[in-house]
Write a protein that holds these residues in place. Structure first.
Motif, PDB file in Angstrom:
ATOM      1  N   GLN A   3       0.812  -1.204   0.000  1.00 27.45           N
ATOM      2  CA  GLN A   3       0.000   0.000   0.000  1.00 27.45           C
ATOM      3  C   GLN A   3       0.852   1.264   0.000  1.00 27.45           C
ATOM      4  O   GLN A   3       0.341   2.373   0.014  1.00 27.45           O
ATOM      5  CB  GLN A   3      -0.916   0.010   1.239  1.00 27.45           C
ATOM      6  N   PRO A 266      -3.948  -9.069  -0.359  1.00 22.86           N
ATOM      7  CA  PRO A 266      -4.752  -8.122  -1.141  1.00 22.86           C
ATOM      8  C   PRO A 266      -6.238  -8.261  -0.807  1.00 22.86           C
ATOM      9  O   PRO A 266      -6.740  -9.366  -0.563  1.00 22.86           O
ATOM     10  CB  PRO A 266      -4.468  -8.522  -2.589  1.00 22.86           C
ATOM     11  N   GLU A 268      -8.650  -6.836  -2.897  1.00 25.31           N
ATOM     12  CA  GLU A 268      -9.429  -6.658  -4.114  1.00 25.31           C
ATOM     13  C   GLU A 268     -10.202  -7.931  -4.450  1.00 25.31           C
ATOM     14  O   GLU A 268      -9.681  -9.046  -4.321  1.00 25.31           O
ATOM     15  CB  GLU A 268      -8.520  -6.268  -5.285  1.00 25.31           C
ATOM     16  N   ARG A 269     -11.443  -7.749  -4.889  1.00 22.14           N
ATOM     17  CA  ARG A 269     -12.293  -8.886  -5.230  1.00 22.14           C
ATOM     18  C   ARG A 269     -13.454  -8.399  -6.092  1.00 22.14           C
ATOM     19  O   ARG A 269     -13.886  -7.254  -5.978  1.00 22.14           O
ATOM     20  CB  ARG A 269     -12.826  -9.528  -3.936  1.00 22.14           C
ATOM     21  N   ASP A 270     -13.959  -9.273  -6.947  1.00 22.82           N
ATOM     22  CA  ASP A 270     -15.100  -8.934  -7.799  1.00 22.82           C
ATOM     23  C   ASP A 270     -16.392  -9.176  -7.024  1.00 22.82           C
ATOM     24  O   ASP A 270     -16.577 -10.233  -6.424  1.00 22.82           O
ATOM     25  CB  ASP A 270     -15.069  -9.810  -9.058  1.00 22.82           C
ATOM     26  N   GLN A 469     -13.209  -7.273   2.483  1.00 22.90           N
ATOM     27  CA  GLN A 469     -13.106  -7.105   1.033  1.00 22.90           C
ATOM     28  C   GLN A 469     -14.240  -6.234   0.495  1.00 22.90           C
ATOM     29  O   GLN A 469     -14.011  -5.367  -0.350  1.00 22.90           O
ATOM     30  CB  GLN A 469     -13.102  -8.479   0.359  1.00 22.90           C
ATOM     31  N   HIS A 472     -13.660  -2.648   1.557  1.00 29.87           N
ATOM     32  CA  HIS A 472     -12.581  -2.034   0.778  1.00 29.87           C
ATOM     33  C   HIS A 472     -13.094  -1.598  -0.594  1.00 29.87           C
ATOM     34  O   HIS A 472     -12.795  -0.481  -1.057  1.00 29.87           O
ATOM     35  CB  HIS A 472     -11.443  -3.037   0.623  1.00 29.87           C
ATOM     36  N   ALA A 473     -13.870  -2.437  -1.242  1.00 28.84           N
ATOM     37  CA  ALA A 473     -14.424  -2.072  -2.544  1.00 28.84           C
ATOM     38  C   ALA A 473     -15.363  -0.869  -2.414  1.00 28.84           C
ATOM     39  O   ALA A 473     -15.349   0.048  -3.251  1.00 28.84           O
ATOM     40  CB  ALA A 473     -15.162  -3.263  -3.150  1.00 28.84           C
ATOM     41  N   ARG A 476     -13.266   2.321  -1.889  1.00 29.72           N
ATOM     42  CA  ARG A 476     -12.643   2.790  -3.137  1.00 29.72           C
ATOM     43  C   ARG A 476     -13.663   3.501  -4.022  1.00 29.72           C
ATOM     44  O   ARG A 476     -13.319   4.406  -4.791  1.00 29.72           O
ATOM     45  CB  ARG A 476     -12.010   1.620  -3.868  1.00 29.72           C
TER      46      ARG A 476
END
Length: 491
Positions: A3, A266, A268-270, A469, A472-473, A476
């Motif tokens: 980060q 990490p 990040e995830r869909d 997760q 976090h999405a 962002r």
């Protein structure tokens, strides 16, 4: 976790206090800045903003702290790097023992209590290199979601110093929002990591039951309503602190044995297939101040923007039963932890009325009352499991009211409904507490008066990483912490 950002040629004190915790950690590790410079920057900043906010208490002497920071620099010079918190200023919540720093618990009864040893959580942070500068303020014994006590006074909201900071981790949330700490710990029994996070535009995670062990503890098997967790201004920082706090310990037999390193990877995830159930006010059961639901419902569109499908949901459960269960189990716990103080007339006189009321309620309970409450709690858990067959997450507001006048101890009514106890106005948080599920408070935005609100995101059993997760999405997509900086920081 990568980060860190490229640092400017010359880091200023403002760069240091404004930095994300992981970015600051990387600058220290690479020796782009010394630990003494970091400590000086934070102490100078605390001196400027803490007087009106009153978030950090029992602040240690500057000369001592700078000497400890110098020791951390000497360690780095010898190639000794303790961990990601190396040289990082920290101030544990004043409900956790920290060696050599007053442990008042917000009570005049413990005004002069100074422990010789750290709690497990503090010891884990110290092992990662943290330097403890003081404590963060809390209401007496953490009772009540408004941070005031007779030892240190009230902590004031980061966005409006006439308003409550929430609680009981109010000092933590305000210290984060005002950049007095890069990351911080709190604890949560009845929303104490969630309400103040929402009211100060930061993130607070109540982890799964057993994720963060409570050591030392007198009782090892029953008291699972309240426990510690992380708070931060972004989710990667929060996840990294959780990785330090979490992990099995044999002295906490119900603690989770999963490797906490999972939280350092990490995030990040869909979320294209994620399903969210919006609980709202439980179909009108909860009283809500005008504007709370509208603001939170508007924030649901941000979840949709990252691919989530959101629809209204309702548990198959009579919510008034849940409140009575909460009263019983809270009374029972408080009578156990505070009963000895209550029985001494001189000490009882120094307990705030709400603490006395809790103990007195506990002393009236029968064994059958407690048993029936635990059965109802189990039924609630099963009702949520049934909802999770359809949904991946459940969402609802972090509070039923925007931050109220700090001179009030607690709101007496909401939307014309009388609040019959000192904590009835926080009923929205008890569902997550009683289920023992991971719950994070994320910023939901601000009302027309500039007052913050949060959203609770509840995850499936022990799905802490999944909750992080999603948060976090969402962060962002919204960037509320960076979009709305407290006015005190702009002065």
């Amino acid at each position: 976790m990568n980060q860190a950002q490229t640092s400017p040629a010359k880091l200023t004190p403002n760069d240091l206090v404004a930095a994300d915790a992981l970015q600051l950690s990387e600058w220290i590790r690479l020796r782009k800045v010394s630990c003494r410079e970091v400590m000086t920057a934070f102490l100078d900043h605390i001196e400027r903003v803490n007087t009106p906010a009153n978030a950090i208490v029992s602040l240690r002497e500057r000369t001592t702290l700078l000497a400890e920071a110098g020791e951390r620099d000497a360690q780095l010079a010898r190639g000794e790097y303790l961990g990601w918190m190396h040289g990082m200023p920290q101030a544990p919540k004043d409900l956790t023992a920290t060696a050599g720093i007053p442990y008042t618990q917000g009570s005049p009864l413990f005004r002069n209590e100074v422990p010789a040893a750290d709690s497990l959580m503090v010891a884990r942070m110290r092992a990662q290199g943290a330097i403890f500068i003081g404590k963060t303020n809390t209401p007496e014994f953490g009772l009540g979601s408004n941070t005031y006590n007779t030892v240190f006074g009230a902590t004031l909201n980061a966005y409006d110093p006439t308003r409550s900071a929430g609680g009981s981790s109010g000092g933590t949330a305000v210290a984060l929002a005002l950049r007095m700490l890069p990351v911080a710990d709190g604890s949560d029994m009845m929303g104490s990591l969630r309400n103040p996070a929402g009211w100060n535009n930061v993130f607070g995670l109540r982890p799964s039951q057993g994720r963060v062990p409570s050591v030392p503890a007198h009782e090892l098997f029953y008291h699972q309503l309240g426990y510690a967790g992380p708070m931060a201004r972004n989710v990667p920082d929060l996840a990294m602190l959780l990785s330090t706090q979490a992990g099995y310990d044999a002295r906490a037999p119900l603690s989770i044995s999963e490797d906490p390193a999972q939280f350092t990877g990490p995030l990040e995830r869909d979320f294209g297939c994620a399903r969210i159930g919006w609980l709202g006010d439980y179909d009108g059961y909860l009283a809500m101040e005008d504007g709370v639901l509208a603001l939170c419902e508007a924030a649901l569109k941000d979840f949709e923007s990252i691919g989530c499908k959101v629809e209204a949901a309702r548990p198959d459960f009579a919510m008034e039963r849940l409140w009575q269960t909460w009263l019983t189990l809270r009374h029972f716990s408080c009578a156990g932890t505070l009963g000895a103080l209550y029985r001494d007339p001189e000490k009882r006189a120094l307990l705030k009325p709400e603490a006395q009321w809790e103990v007195e309620g506990g002393l009236k309970l029968s064994g059958e009352d407690v048993w029936n409450a635990t059965v109802t709690r189990s039924q609630w858990y099963n009702a949520l499991l049934a909802l999770f067959e359809r949904y991946d997450y459940l969402v609802l507001p972090s509070a039923q009211i925007f931050p109220f006048d700090a001179s009030e101890h607690w709101p007496k009514s909401i939307a014309g409904r009388t609040m019959d106890t000192y904590h009835r106005w926080m009923e929205v948080v008890i569902g997550g507490s009683l289920a023992g599920l991971p719950v994070i408070s994320v910023p939901a935005g601000f009302n027309a008066q500039g007052l913050p609100m949060g959203l609770q995101v509840i995850g499936k059993p022990q799905a802490d990483l999944s909750v992080l997760q999603l948060a976090h999405a969402y962060d962002r997509a919204t960037q509320w912490v960076k979009r709305r900086v407290p006015a005190l920081l702009q002065a």
